[in-house]
Design an enzyme around this catalytic site. Structure first.
Site, mmCIF file in Angstrom:
data_model
loop_
_atom_site.group_PDB
_atom_site.id
_atom_site.type_symbol
_atom_site.label_atom_id
_atom_site.label_comp_id
_atom_site.label_asym_id
_atom_site.label_seq_id
_atom_site.Cartn_x
_atom_site.Cartn_y
_atom_site.Cartn_z
ATOM 1 N N LYS A 188 19.504 35.807 26.950
ATOM 2 C CA LYS A 188 18.223 35.539 26.264
ATOM 3 C C LYS A 188 17.270 36.735 26.389
ATOM 4 O O LYS A 188 16.081 36.580 26.662
ATOM 5 C CB LYS A 188 17.576 34.269 26.795
ATOM 6 C CG LYS A 188 18.448 33.015 26.589
ATOM 7 C CD LYS A 188 17.775 31.771 27.117
ATOM 8 C CE LYS A 188 18.618 30.540 26.862
ATOM 9 N NZ LYS A 188 19.854 30.499 27.677
ATOM 10 N N ARG A 189 17.796 37.917 26.179
ATOM 11 C CA ARG A 189 16.998 39.123 26.282
ATOM 12 C C ARG A 189 16.073 39.256 25.069
ATOM 13 O O ARG A 189 16.350 38.727 23.998
ATOM 14 C CB ARG A 189 17.896 40.354 26.383
ATOM 15 C CG ARG A 189 18.708 40.427 27.678
ATOM 16 C CD ARG A 189 17.804 40.578 28.885
ATOM 17 N NE ARG A 189 18.559 40.922 30.084
ATOM 18 C CZ ARG A 189 18.837 40.099 31.083
ATOM 19 N NH1 ARG A 189 18.416 38.852 31.030
ATOM 20 N NH2 ARG A 189 19.513 40.506 32.132
#
Length: 316
Positions: free
Chosen positions: A106-107
């Site tokens: 979930k960058r």
């Protein structure tokens, strides 16, 4: 393309199941923790060793049963560089066993920082200082806008990598932001993210899917059908069955009419299917295998009931 490789593994295994690898040491089989403690003590190094050993056990058990696994970075990063090393060891080991790997990271950032994140996971770079071990796909947070997405999408296209963008997540509070209607567009924030995904959904692979996918939670069954209409060419990563309570019978809504296009994620209900940490490794394997077989059967039964179970015709 990542999308084609995923579909081909689905066809081979007759499974749409993604096994999450979210590691909670307190729930590990005691035999694995005891070995790690004997070697390294109760230290981050011991934790990293235990994590990789448990992941190998899981991967060896499921490698012929599912197409893909999904380690969640947070569970590795909490154990310092030893945990991060265990993550990359897991990636390499899973791929050697024929599995695809999604980094659930979930960058999301901007500019060169987002570019560095993309290069960290895809390794599609000429930098001689980095290793060649790369994941097959990564989850990305769109909150910062296209600045945070473009480095991933640009680097993935042509390099057989997948970028899976958060659209409608499975958590209870997701609607606080994702369902909000913006005045400028008259659409929800989630739907605006879909517009971006559709704008970057080229090329399309031979099974009708691009390498830019979407996270759509199983806990919002009505949204599965709606987003499948909006995103006909995107693979859906669908978390939320198992402990989160997503309805397996509704999962067919996430698939196209050929019975393809969804990656159904389940983690704790598989990893910790055994009843007590005092079990033997063979009992752990048996419990995990039973859980995987059960979920595979349930998902496929739901597709058959909906008239969406894929046939060999999809190969043509």
């Amino acid at each position: 393309m990542f999308a084609d490789k995923y579909i081909e593994r689905v066809i081979r295994t007759r499974s749409h199941l993604c096994v999450g690898l979210d590691l909670i040491l307190d729930r590990f089989p005691s035999v694995i923790l005891e070995r790690a403690e004997k070697m390294y003590g109760k230290t981050p190094k011991g934790a990293g060793h235990a994590i990789f050993e448990f992941n190998k056990l899981i991967i060896d058990t499921i490698a012929d049963k599912v197409p893909i696994v999904k380690p969640q970075l947070a569970y590795y990063e909490k154990y310092d560089h030893f945990g991060v090393a265990a993550f990359w060891q897991t990636v390499e080991y899973a791929q050697k066993r024929g599995l695809l790997v999604i980094a659930d990271a979930k960058r999301g950032d901007i500019g060169t920082t987002s570019q560095a994140y993309a290069e960290a996971f895809y390794k599609s770079t000429e930098d001689e200082w980095v290793s060649s071990i790369a994941v097959d796909a990564v989850t990305v947070n769109p909150y910062l806008g296209s600045d945070g997405l473009e480095p991933f999408v640009n680097l993935s296209i042509g390099n057989d990598k997948g970028t899976i963008i958060l659209v409608k997540t499975s958590n209870p509070s997701s609607g606080e932001f994702q369902d909000q209607i913006t005045e400028a567009s008259g659409k929800s924030i989630s739907e605006s993210v879909c517009d971006y995904i559709n704008s970057r959904s080229n090329p399309i692979g031979k099974y009708g899917f691009s390498d830019v996918g979407a996270v759509i939670g199983a806990t919002y069954a009505k949204d599965l059908a709606r987003f499948r209409e909006i995103l006909p060419n995107s693979l859906f990563l669908v978390p939320g069955i198992g402990y989160q309570g997503g309805d397996v019978e509704q999962l067919a809504l996430a698939f196209n009419e050929k019975g393809l296009g969804a990656i159904i994620s389940c983690t704790r209900a598989i990893n910790y299917a055994y009843q007590t940490v005092g079990v033997s490794e063979e009992e752990v394997k048996a419990s995990i295998l039973k859980a995987v077989d059960s979920f595979n059967q349930s998902i496929n039964s739901a597709l058959i009931e909906a008239g969406k179970f894929f046939s060999d015709e999809v190969l043509m």
